[in-house]
Scaffold this motif. Structure first.
Motif, short mmCIF file in Angstrom:
data_model
loop_
_atom_site.label_atom_id
_atom_site.label_comp_id
_atom_site.label_asym_id
_atom_site.label_seq_id
_atom_site.Cartn_x
_atom_site.Cartn_y
_atom_site.Cartn_z
N LYS A 165 10.28 -1.50 6.26
CA LYS A 165 10.26 -0.51 7.34
C LYS A 165 11.26 0.59 7.04
O LYS A 165 11.14 1.71 7.55
CB LYS A 165 10.59 -1.18 8.67
N LEU A 166 12.29 0.27 6.26
CA LEU A 166 13.29 1.23 5.81
C LEU A 166 13.34 1.25 4.29
O LEU A 166 13.14 0.21 3.64
CB LEU A 166 14.68 0.87 6.36
N ASP A 167 13.63 2.43 3.72
CA ASP A 167 13.80 2.52 2.26
C ASP A 167 15.08 1.85 1.81
O ASP A 167 15.18 1.31 0.71
CB ASP A 167 13.79 3.99 1.83
N GLY A 168 16.09 1.91 2.66
CA GLY A 168 17.38 1.32 2.36
C GLY A 168 18.28 1.42 3.58
O GLY A 168 17.90 2.00 4.60
N ALA A 169 19.48 0.85 3.47
CA ALA A 169 20.38 0.89 4.63
C ALA A 169 21.82 0.71 4.19
O ALA A 169 22.11 0.02 3.21
CB ALA A 169 20.01 -0.21 5.63
N PHE A 170 22.72 1.36 4.94
CA PHE A 170 24.16 1.13 4.79
C PHE A 170 24.54 0.02 5.76
O PHE A 170 24.39 0.17 6.97
CB PHE A 170 24.94 2.41 5.12
N VAL A 171 25.05 -1.09 5.22
CA VAL A 171 25.39 -2.25 6.06
C VAL A 171 26.76 -2.77 5.66
O VAL A 171 27.35 -2.36 4.66
CB VAL A 171 24.34 -3.37 5.93
N THR A 172 27.25 -3.72 6.46
CA THR A 172 28.51 -4.36 6.16
C THR A 172 28.29 -5.50 5.16
O THR A 172 27.44 -6.36 5.37
CB THR A 172 29.13 -4.94 7.45
N GLY A 173 29.03 -5.46 4.06
CA GLY A 173 28.90 -6.48 3.03
C GLY A 173 29.89 -7.61 3.23
O GLY A 173 30.75 -7.55 4.10
N SER A 193 11.03 -3.44 -5.98
CA SER A 193 10.04 -2.51 -5.44
C SER A 193 10.16 -1.17 -6.18
O SER A 193 11.20 -0.87 -6.78
CB SER A 193 10.26 -2.28 -3.94
N TYR A 194 9.12 -0.39 -6.15
CA TYR A 194 9.12 0.89 -6.84
C TYR A 194 10.13 1.84 -6.20
O TYR A 194 10.14 2.02 -4.98
CB TYR A 194 7.73 1.52 -6.79
N LEU A 195 10.99 2.44 -7.03
CA LEU A 195 11.95 3.42 -6.54
C LEU A 195 11.35 4.81 -6.66
O LEU A 195 11.09 5.29 -7.76
CB LEU A 195 13.25 3.35 -7.34
N THR A 196 11.11 5.43 -5.52
CA THR A 196 10.61 6.80 -5.54
C THR A 196 11.70 7.71 -6.11
O THR A 196 12.89 7.36 -6.11
CB THR A 196 10.27 7.27 -4.12
N MET A 209 0.82 -1.20 0.00
CA MET A 209 0.00 0.00 0.00
C MET A 209 0.86 1.26 0.00
O MET A 209 0.58 2.23 -0.71
CB MET A 209 -0.92 0.01 1.22
N GLU A 210 1.93 1.25 0.81
CA GLU A 210 2.86 2.39 0.82
C GLU A 210 3.54 2.54 -0.53
O GLU A 210 3.77 3.66 -1.00
CB GLU A 210 3.90 2.20 1.92
N GLU A 211 3.86 1.41 -1.16
CA GLU A 211 4.51 1.45 -2.48
C GLU A 211 3.58 2.08 -3.51
O GLU A 211 4.02 2.85 -4.37
CB GLU A 211 4.89 0.03 -2.88
N ILE A 212 2.29 1.74 -3.44
CA ILE A 212 1.32 2.32 -4.37
C ILE A 212 1.25 3.84 -4.20
O ILE A 212 1.25 4.60 -5.18
CB ILE A 212 -0.07 1.69 -4.14
N LYS A 213 1.21 4.29 -2.95
CA LYS A 213 1.16 5.73 -2.69
C LYS A 213 2.37 6.43 -3.28
O LYS A 213 2.26 7.49 -3.91
CB LYS A 213 1.09 5.99 -1.19
N ARG A 214 3.54 5.83 -3.07
CA ARG A 214 4.77 6.45 -3.57
C ARG A 214 4.79 6.50 -5.09
O ARG A 214 5.25 7.47 -5.69
CB ARG A 214 5.99 5.66 -3.07
#
Length: 282
Positions: A137-145, A266-269, A75-80
């Protein structure tokens, strides 16, 4: 079943309390209780274990929560998708492991170019942030690869050297690995590398303590309490002024790659798309 029913159910599941969920959603408590009962009647099953201190999801409730998070995320993706524009704006929810000392400059440049974006940062360990991205819950994140996950797209951002650090005492590497280790919480990529190295060397740490705050860990190091592992760039100033000492560790455990992750397909705003484009031109 209505979308609001799922929102209410999810809030009660997260807070474990009808009253807390009602407060969060600005509903009256009786309305929340009625919605949960109506949902259970419609699905013909109870969703919670009820006790004096609140409510806990049962097996069926956990099953429904997976569906609810997926539906609400869509639903949030549709709004975006329908609110997008060529001018990035709105909230960008980003997760980050600490410490990444090259990050503030990058974020500052992005916000200067896109002043209508409201950046929200959530600090956590890699494992938790990965979960929050996949559940949207997050759009993206910086993590350890590296991260290999069927639902995740990855973009390499930084590469840094990991080192062991302790109070400046002219000790050898053999001496400092006998000290207590103060590490980030489970799920931290730095911690995993150190534990893998020590295991390969047959070294059993004298004691392992854990904290979630970089400042607390470094404060304990400068007090001479213990040893930790961090990116060299994060403590370069303290090493240069003699406050602490750094010790190299062998390959492949000494290299850490910071990557940016987002959910695949997922849709990229416009906001997230412009942010990824910024990362690809570092």
């Amino acid at each position: 079943m209505e979308i609001n029913d799922l929102k209410i159910f999810k809030a009660v599941a997260e807070f474990g309390s009808v009253s807390q969920a009602a407060l969060e959603l600005s509903y009256v408590q009786s309305n929340v209780t009625a919605r949960i009962k109506r949902l259970e009647k419609e699905l013909q099953t109870e969703l919670f274990y009820r006790h004096k201190r609140g409510m806990v999801l049962n097996a069926e409730g956990k099953r429904l929560l997976e569906y609810a998070e997926d539906i609400l995320g869509k639903m949030e993706e549709i709004k975006r998708a329908f609110q997008g524009s060529d001018d990035p704006s709105g909230i960008l929810n980003i997760g980050v492991v600490e410490p990444i000392f090259s990050l503030p400059g990058l974020l500052s440049e992005y916000l200067e170019k896109h002043p209508h974006v409201d950046l929200s940062l959530t600090v956590g360990v890699t494992a938790r942030l990965l979960q929050d991205v996949t559940s949207m819950k997050l759009d993206g994140a910086f993590v350890t690869g590296p991260v290999k996950h069927p639902l995740i797209d990855c973009y390499e951002v930084f590469r840094e050297e990991l080192i062991l650090v302790s109070k400046n005492e002219n000790s050898t590497l053999d001496d400092i690995v006998k000290k207590p280790l103060l590490l980030f919480n489970k799920g931290c990529g730095y911690r995993e590398r150190l534990e893998s190295w020590l295991k390969g060397e047959g070294i059993i740490p004298k004691q392992i303590m854990q904290f979630g705050s970089f400042d607390t860990i470094i404060g304990s190091i400068t007090a001479g309490i213990c040893v930790t592992i961090v990116p060299k760039s994060s403590v370069r100033r303290l090493i240069d002024d003699g406050t602490i000492s750094g010790y190299s560790i062998p390959k492949p455990y000494n290299e850490v790659t910071t990557i940016f992750i987002c959910k695949k397909d997922s849709y990229l705003t416009p906001t997230l798309r412009s942010f990824i484009e910024k990362l690809q031109h570092i």
